[in-house]
Scaffold this motif. Structure first.
Motif, PDB file in Angstrom:
ATOM      1  N   GLY A 171     -33.367 -84.149 -18.508  1.00 44.49           N
ATOM      2  CA  GLY A 171     -32.991 -84.569 -17.159  1.00 44.49           C
ATOM      3  C   GLY A 171     -31.656 -85.287 -17.139  1.00 44.49           C
ATOM      4  N   LEU A 172     -31.435 -86.181 -18.102  1.00 46.31           N
ATOM      5  CA  LEU A 172     -30.160 -86.887 -18.157  1.00 46.31           C
ATOM      6  C   LEU A 172     -29.018 -85.936 -18.507  1.00 46.31           C
ATOM      7  CD1 LEU A 172     -31.273 -90.155 -19.998  1.00 46.31           C
ATOM      8  CD2 LEU A 172     -30.804 -89.848 -17.564  1.00 46.31           C
ATOM      9  N   GLY A 173     -29.300 -84.971 -19.368  1.00 42.75           N
ATOM     10  CA  GLY A 173     -28.270 -83.987 -19.696  1.00 42.75           C
ATOM     11  C   GLY A 173     -27.906 -83.118 -18.505  1.00 42.75           C
ATOM     12  N   LEU A 174     -28.898 -82.793 -17.671  1.00 48.07           N
ATOM     13  CA  LEU A 174     -28.625 -82.000 -16.480  1.00 48.07           C
ATOM     14  C   LEU A 174     -27.722 -82.760 -15.516  1.00 48.07           C
ATOM     15  CD1 LEU A 174     -29.406 -79.257 -15.228  1.00 48.07           C
ATOM     16  CD2 LEU A 174     -31.305 -80.404 -14.086  1.00 48.07           C
ATOM     17  N   ILE A 175     -27.946 -84.052 -15.393  1.00 45.36           N
ATOM     18  CA  ILE A 175     -27.092 -84.866 -14.524  1.00 45.36           C
ATOM     19  C   ILE A 175     -25.684 -84.966 -15.111  1.00 45.36           C
ATOM     20  CG2 ILE A 175     -26.767 -87.172 -13.565  1.00 45.36           C
ATOM     21  CD1 ILE A 175     -29.763 -87.486 -13.467  1.00 45.36           C
ATOM     22  N   ALA A 176     -25.564 -85.149 -16.430  1.00 47.89           N
ATOM     23  CA  ALA A 176     -24.248 -85.246 -17.057  1.00 47.89           C
ATOM     24  C   ALA A 176     -23.479 -83.928 -16.946  1.00 47.89           C
ATOM     25  CB  ALA A 176     -24.410 -85.644 -18.528  1.00 47.89           C
ATOM     26  N   TRP A 177     -24.207 -82.802 -16.910  1.00 49.86           N
ATOM     27  CA  TRP A 177     -23.554 -81.488 -16.828  1.00 49.86           C
ATOM     28  C   TRP A 177     -22.898 -81.288 -15.465  1.00 49.86           C
ATOM     29  CZ3 TRP A 177     -26.132 -76.801 -14.620  1.00 49.86           C
ATOM     30  CH2 TRP A 177     -25.318 -75.676 -14.708  1.00 49.86           C
ATOM     31  N   ARG A 178     -23.620 -81.649 -14.393  1.00 46.54           N
ATOM     32  CA  ARG A 178     -23.059 -81.525 -13.043  1.00 46.54           C
ATOM     33  C   ARG A 178     -23.393 -82.797 -12.265  1.00 46.54           C
ATOM     34  NH1 ARG A 178     -24.301 -75.988 -10.142  1.00 46.54           N
ATOM     35  NH2 ARG A 178     -22.648 -76.852  -8.835  1.00 46.54           N
ATOM     36  N   PRO A 179     -22.632 -83.850 -12.479  1.00 51.01           N
ATOM     37  CA  PRO A 179     -23.005 -85.148 -11.910  1.00 51.01           C
ATOM     38  C   PRO A 179     -22.893 -85.223 -10.396  1.00 51.01           C
ATOM     39  CG  PRO A 179     -20.861 -85.272 -12.976  1.00 51.01           C
ATOM     40  CD  PRO A 179     -21.408 -83.917 -13.288  1.00 51.01           C
ATOM     41  N   PHE A 180     -22.116 -84.344  -9.761  1.00 53.53           N
ATOM     42  CA  PHE A 180     -21.916 -84.450  -8.325  1.00 53.53           C
ATOM     43  C   PHE A 180     -22.677 -83.391  -7.537  1.00 53.53           C
ATOM     44  CE2 PHE A 180     -18.058 -86.112 -10.380  1.00 53.53           C
ATOM     45  CZ  PHE A 180     -18.123 -87.423  -9.944  1.00 53.53           C
ATOM     46  N   ALA A 181     -23.445 -82.548  -8.216  1.00 52.82           N
ATOM     47  CA  ALA A 181     -24.245 -81.540  -7.522  1.00 52.82           C
ATOM     48  C   ALA A 181     -25.598 -82.136  -7.149  1.00 52.82           C
ATOM     49  CB  ALA A 181     -24.420 -80.312  -8.408  1.00 52.82           C
ATOM     50  N   LEU A 182     -26.136 -81.684  -6.020  1.00 51.50           N
ATOM     51  CA  LEU A 182     -27.359 -82.295  -5.508  1.00 51.50           C
ATOM     52  C   LEU A 182     -28.591 -81.886  -6.319  1.00 51.50           C
ATOM     53  CD1 LEU A 182     -28.616 -84.061  -3.316  1.00 51.50           C
ATOM     54  CD2 LEU A 182     -28.870 -82.012  -1.903  1.00 51.50           C
ATOM     55  N   ALA A 183     -28.719 -80.599  -6.634  1.00 55.27           N
ATOM     56  CA  ALA A 183     -29.917 -80.129  -7.331  1.00 55.27           C
ATOM     57  C   ALA A 183     -30.085 -80.776  -8.710  1.00 55.27           C
ATOM     58  CB  ALA A 183     -29.884 -78.601  -7.448  1.00 55.27           C
ATOM     59  N   PRO A 184     -29.046 -80.851  -9.550  1.00 54.46           N
ATOM     60  CA  PRO A 184     -29.237 -81.544 -10.839  1.00 54.46           C
ATOM     61  C   PRO A 184     -29.598 -83.009 -10.677  1.00 54.46           C
ATOM     62  CG  PRO A 184     -27.273 -80.166 -10.901  1.00 54.46           C
ATOM     63  CD  PRO A 184     -27.724 -80.191  -9.480  1.00 54.46           C
ATOM     64  N   ARG A 185     -29.054 -83.660  -9.659  1.00 54.75           N
ATOM     65  CA  ARG A 185     -29.387 -85.073  -9.472  1.00 54.75           C
ATOM     66  C   ARG A 185     -30.843 -85.246  -9.072  1.00 54.75           C
ATOM     67  NH1 ARG A 185     -25.120 -87.578  -5.472  1.00 54.75           N
ATOM     68  NH2 ARG A 185     -26.375 -89.433  -5.889  1.00 54.75           N
ATOM     69  N   VAL A 186     -31.324 -84.359  -8.199  1.00 47.74           N
ATOM     70  CA  VAL A 186     -32.717 -84.478  -7.760  1.00 47.74           C
ATOM     71  C   VAL A 186     -33.670 -84.106  -8.889  1.00 47.74           C
ATOM     72  CG1 VAL A 186     -34.443 -83.602  -6.149  1.00 47.74           C
ATOM     73  CG2 VAL A 186     -32.135 -84.120  -5.344  1.00 47.74           C
ATOM     74  N   LEU A 187     -33.463 -82.913  -9.470  1.00 45.24           N
ATOM     75  CA  LEU A 187     -34.390 -82.441 -10.503  1.00 45.24           C
ATOM     76  C   LEU A 187     -34.244 -83.249 -11.789  1.00 45.24           C
ATOM     77  CD1 LEU A 187     -34.045 -78.581  -9.947  1.00 45.24           C
ATOM     78  CD2 LEU A 187     -35.809 -80.126  -9.089  1.00 45.24           C
ATOM     79  N   GLY A 188     -33.020 -83.438 -12.232  1.00 46.37           N
ATOM     80  CA  GLY A 188     -32.810 -84.176 -13.473  1.00 46.37           C
ATOM     81  C   GLY A 188     -33.204 -85.637 -13.349  1.00 46.37           C
ATOM     82  N   GLY A 189     -32.807 -86.271 -12.232  1.00 42.03           N
ATOM     83  CA  GLY A 189     -33.180 -87.672 -12.055  1.00 42.03           C
ATOM     84  C   GLY A 189     -34.665 -87.860 -11.905  1.00 42.03           C
ATOM     85  N   GLY A 190     -35.319 -86.955 -11.163  1.00 44.82           N
ATOM     86  CA  GLY A 190     -36.771 -87.067 -11.008  1.00 44.82           C
ATOM     87  C   GLY A 190     -37.505 -86.898 -12.323  1.00 44.82           C
ATOM     88  N   ALA A 191     -37.116 -85.892 -13.112  1.00 45.96           N
ATOM     89  CA  ALA A 191     -37.776 -85.676 -14.404  1.00 45.96           C
ATOM     90  C   ALA A 191     -37.518 -86.835 -15.360  1.00 45.96           C
ATOM     91  CB  ALA A 191     -37.292 -84.361 -15.010  1.00 45.96           C
ATOM     92  N   ALA A 192     -36.288 -87.347 -15.377  1.00 44.83           N
ATOM     93  CA  ALA A 192     -35.960 -88.433 -16.309  1.00 44.83           C
ATOM     94  C   ALA A 192     -36.717 -89.714 -15.964  1.00 44.83           C
ATOM     95  CB  ALA A 192     -34.452 -88.677 -16.298  1.00 44.83           C
ATOM     96  N   THR A 193     -36.763 -90.085 -14.678  1.00 47.56           N
ATOM     97  CA  THR A 193     -37.470 -91.318 -14.313  1.00 47.56           C
ATOM     98  C   THR A 193     -38.969 -91.180 -14.547  1.00 47.56           C
ATOM     99  OG1 THR A 193     -37.520 -90.533 -12.014  1.00 47.56           O
ATOM    100  CG2 THR A 193     -35.763 -92.052 -12.624  1.00 47.56           C
ATOM    101  N   LEU A 194     -39.522 -89.998 -14.299  1.00 47.29           N
ATOM    102  CA  LEU A 194     -40.947 -89.781 -14.565  1.00 47.29           C
ATOM    103  C   LEU A 194     -41.247 -89.972 -16.047  1.00 47.29           C
ATOM    104  CD1 LEU A 194     -43.466 -88.835 -12.854  1.00 47.29           C
ATOM    105  CD2 LEU A 194     -43.074 -86.578 -13.839  1.00 47.29           C
ATOM    106  N   ALA A 195     -40.402 -89.385 -16.902  1.00 51.07           N
ATOM    107  CA  ALA A 195     -40.624 -89.497 -18.344  1.00 51.07           C
ATOM    108  C   ALA A 195     -40.402 -90.928 -18.833  1.00 51.07           C
ATOM    109  CB  ALA A 195     -39.696 -88.534 -19.082  1.00 51.07           C
ATOM    110  N   VAL A 196     -39.381 -91.605 -18.310  1.00 48.75           N
ATOM    111  CA  VAL A 196     -39.122 -92.985 -18.736  1.00 48.75           C
ATOM    112  C   VAL A 196     -40.281 -93.888 -18.339  1.00 48.75           C
ATOM    113  CG1 VAL A 196     -37.630 -94.981 -18.356  1.00 48.75           C
ATOM    114  CG2 VAL A 196     -36.624 -92.744 -18.770  1.00 48.75           C
ATOM    115  N   GLY A 197     -40.844 -93.685 -17.137  1.00 48.33           N
ATOM    116  CA  GLY A 197     -42.005 -94.475 -16.727  1.00 48.33           C
ATOM    117  C   GLY A 197     -43.194 -94.259 -17.640  1.00 48.33           C
TER     118      GLY A 197
END
Length: 686
Positions: free
Chosen positions: A44-70
């Motif tokens: 998830g963090l890698g997806l955000i780093a790949w395209r930091p300003f696109a909406l889909a990577p931020r939603v999917l990558g951020g959601g998956a990363a926060t779920l896993a970190v929790g």
């Protein structure tokens, strides 16, 4: 795209979902599962780093990363806790160092409870065992003359017991709470405590609290002094049970528990006084950062107040949020904002993931989120009231602000109260609308002034008018608690119902567009959850000695109602039914009850004949009962192995659910017979 700036507000929601996922498991995840969760976070963090300003990577990558970190944060918090020890089931001698002293309310004289660290059990079987790695809480006798202080080494003979298991599958899990609180269990002193190593010149905060309480009661005796002691020292031992019940029935119980409301009032009063004093100096007004100085003064006063009242966990959480507010004020940011709440929630969830399952954190976050979102929506309307001339507009602004705060904070926490306490107070908005201003403008400011005046012995100057305000609040609580339907018992809300409400509330508060109103549907579903689930028809206590049968609009308990008060209170809260003796049931004759058209038999004592033909389940309280061959049996042995039992009478036959099946094998679930991990002695040196 229009909401992308608010995506950061969902980071604590993702963490919370990951934490809830971990605690809903029936067993501990293995190494492959942990590696998979770590991989999801990295992906998830890698997806955000790949395209930091696109909406889909931020939603999917951020959601998956926060779920896993929790999920991983909850796993780490669980496995860095020491295991629950196996406490002896007999009287033993306990030696330990006092780390905290608490006064407990009692019918007679107040009783002290000691928190002992490094406790050693001194008896033949436990000889040579290392000290306990958890806190042991021992309740002293009422006639014990000992005045303990933190740091003392004490020795007392006590009867110990582990944390109580759930009274029904899905009930309050006190063992999980004790596991994460760092406690090993509790005990009751059988003799007077002995001091092995006193603390020279000890003058602890507990002694200071007792001296303050004595000065308060000397000026304000009775119920008024009890409330004053509660808000200034955090102890409710001076209040009668009837008054505490009146506050609870009126929806004013939060006025007695030191938390965010009290801390906000104390800090607000301090900030106002500091600003006023700084404004008296022309040089300070022109050259000093008065706003920041006043904010830091308020934070310092809040720290002192939290320490003075016992530094309880809800107050510490509120202090964390207050520190973020002060940081926002100093840096020129908005004090009450959803972004500040998100930062505070992330800190609280990462440092204490298990607190997400407890009522204080749920109520705090829900109330502050509703207040921040409501202030964001109504800010233009409130600004128009203050910008236009007219004194009545300012009065209307204050009334509207108080009404909005009571409605939003109270309404957001209603389902949390229903889920954890099984009650609903319909008149809480009106009671808080009148009581909270009295507490904020009269009671607490005068109480703080009395603390400053105590060294000179003139505290009565502030305590007497403070007592007038407390008397008005007491009269209000007693009046509202006597109104019709002041306190309604509601069935226990399932976990998924509370989750639906919280997610719907987050959807409503965290978005800004019209689609935010979709969350109302989830909130309605969550509120209806207690009335949509199937309730158990028969309950068997964790020790197999008490049984309850749901009979229409009552809950029949036997064979001796009142023998297990804690279990019966949990059952009453779960089913919201009055408790009556089982002996009066039409299905019971001389200690034998036949339920579900004879398919279920309940035997209250042994040596009672029962027809085994057509019988599918036998519930017996007699340990030596032979039973019926081939028929499933619930008895003390079954509860010894798997805890409390719940029976659902359905058309296809009775369905049994045990506490062990519900909770699974988790680190906080004790072994059969409520045995923890043995406290083994150290190996002999070679």
């Amino acid at each position: 795209m229009a909401e992308q700036r608010r995506l950061a507000l969902w980071l604590p929601v993702g963490l919370g979902l990951g934490i809830a996922w971990y605690f809903r498991l029936r067993g501990e995840p293995g190494v492959p599962a942990l590696l998979a969760w770590a991989g999801i976070a990295a992906l998830g963090l890698g997806l955000i780093a790949w395209r930091p300003f696109a909406l889909a990577p931020r939603v999917l990558g951020g959601g998956a990363a926060t779920l896993a970190v929790g999920f991983l944060a909850a796993f780490w918090a669980t496995h860095r806790q020491p295991p629950l020890p196996d406490l002896p089931a007999r009287a033993t001698i306990v030696t330990g160092r006092v780390v905290a002293v608490a006064l407990l309310p009692a019918d007679g004289p107040s009783v002290r409870r000691l928190d002992l660290a490094g406790a050693v059990l001194d008896d033949p079987l436990d000889s040579g065992m290392p000290p306990l790695r958890r806190i042991l809480r021992v309740r002293l006798r009422a006639d014990d003359p000992l005045v303990p202080f933190p740091g003392m080494m004490v020795r007392v003979r006590a009867l110990l017991r582990p944390p109580a298991p759930p009274s029904w599958p899905g009930g309050p899990d006190r063992q999980r709470r004790a596991y994460f609180d760092g406690t090993a269990g509790s005990g009751t002193a059988l003799g007077r405590a002995q001091v092995l190593r006193p603390v020279p010149g000890a003058s602890s905060l507990e002694g200071l609290r007792e001296r303050i309480a004595a000065r308060i009661v000397g000026v304000l005796p009775g119920a008024v002094g009890g409330v004053a002691t509660a808000v200034l020292t955090g102890s409710v031992v001076g209040m009668a049970q009837a008054d505490r019940d009146a506050f609870a029935d009126a929806g004013l119980a939060h006025l007695l528990a030191v938390a965010g409301l009290h801390l906000g009032i104390v800090m607000g009063v301090t900030v106002a006084v500091a600003r006023l004093l700084l404004a008296c100096s022309e040089r300070a007004t022109l050259y000093w950062p008065c706003r920041s100085i006043a904010a830091f003064a308020g934070l310092a006063a809040g720290i002192v107040y939290v320490v003075l009242t016992g530094a309880h966990l809800p107050a510490l959480r509120s202090l964390t949020m207050a520190a973020l507010v002060v940081l926002a004020v100093v840096t020129g940011r908005r004090a009450l904002s959803l972004r500040g709440l998100a930062v505070g929630a992330i800190l609280l969830l990462l440092t204490g993931p298990a607190d997400l399952l407890e009522a204080p954190l749920q109520m705090s976050l829900a109330a502050v989120m509703a207040l921040a979102a409501g202030a964001e929506v109504t800010r233009p309307l409130m600004a128009r009231l203050t910008e236009q001339p007219g004194w009545w507009r300012r009065v209307l602004h204050h009334v509207a602000h108080l009404t909005q705060a009571s409605l939003l904070a109270g309404g957001a926490t209603v389902p949390v109260v229903m889920a954890h306490f099984g009650t609903l107070q319909p008149w809480f908005v009106l009671a808080n609308l009148l009581a909270v201003p009295l507490m904020a403008l009269c009671v607490l400011p005068l109480g703080l002034l009395s603390l400053f005046l105590m060294p000179w012995g003139v505290e009565s100057v502030a305590l007497v008018p403070m007592g007038w305000g407390i008397g008005w609040i007491l009269d209000l609580a007693r009046m509202v608690s006597g109104w019709p339907a002041a306190r309604l018992a509601v069935p226990a809300m399932p976990g998924w119902g509370l989750a639906m409400w919280v997610l719907g509330l987050c959807w409503l508060c965290l978005w800004a567009g019209r689609w935010r109103w979709w969350g109302v549907g989830l909130m309605v579903l969550g509120m209806a959850a207690p009335f949509l689930i199937v309730r158990p028809d028969l309950l068997l206590s964790p020790d197999g000695r008490t049984v309850a049968v749901r009979d229409g609009a009552v809950l029949r308990v036997g064979p001796h109602p009142g023998s297990e008060r804690l279990v019966e209170d949990d059952w009453h809260q779960a089913l919201a039914l009055p408790i009556v003796p089982l002996a009066g049931s039409a299905d019971c004759q001389e200690g034998l009850c036949l339920l579900d058209r004879g398919r279920v038999a309940l035997r209250l004592r042994g040596a009672l004949p029962v027809r085994c033909a057509g019988l599918e389940l036998l519930v017996t309280l007699a340990p030596d009962d032979a039973g019926c061959p081939g028929v499933r049996r619930l008895d003390t042995l079954e509860t010894w192995k798997s805890g409390a039992q719940a029976v659902f009478l359905r058309g296809a036959g009775p369905v049994v659910l045990s506490d062990r099946n519900w909770r699974g094998a988790r680190p906080w679930v004790l072994a059969p017979g409520q045995h923890g991990v043995p406290v083994l002695p150290m190996a002999q040196r070679e």
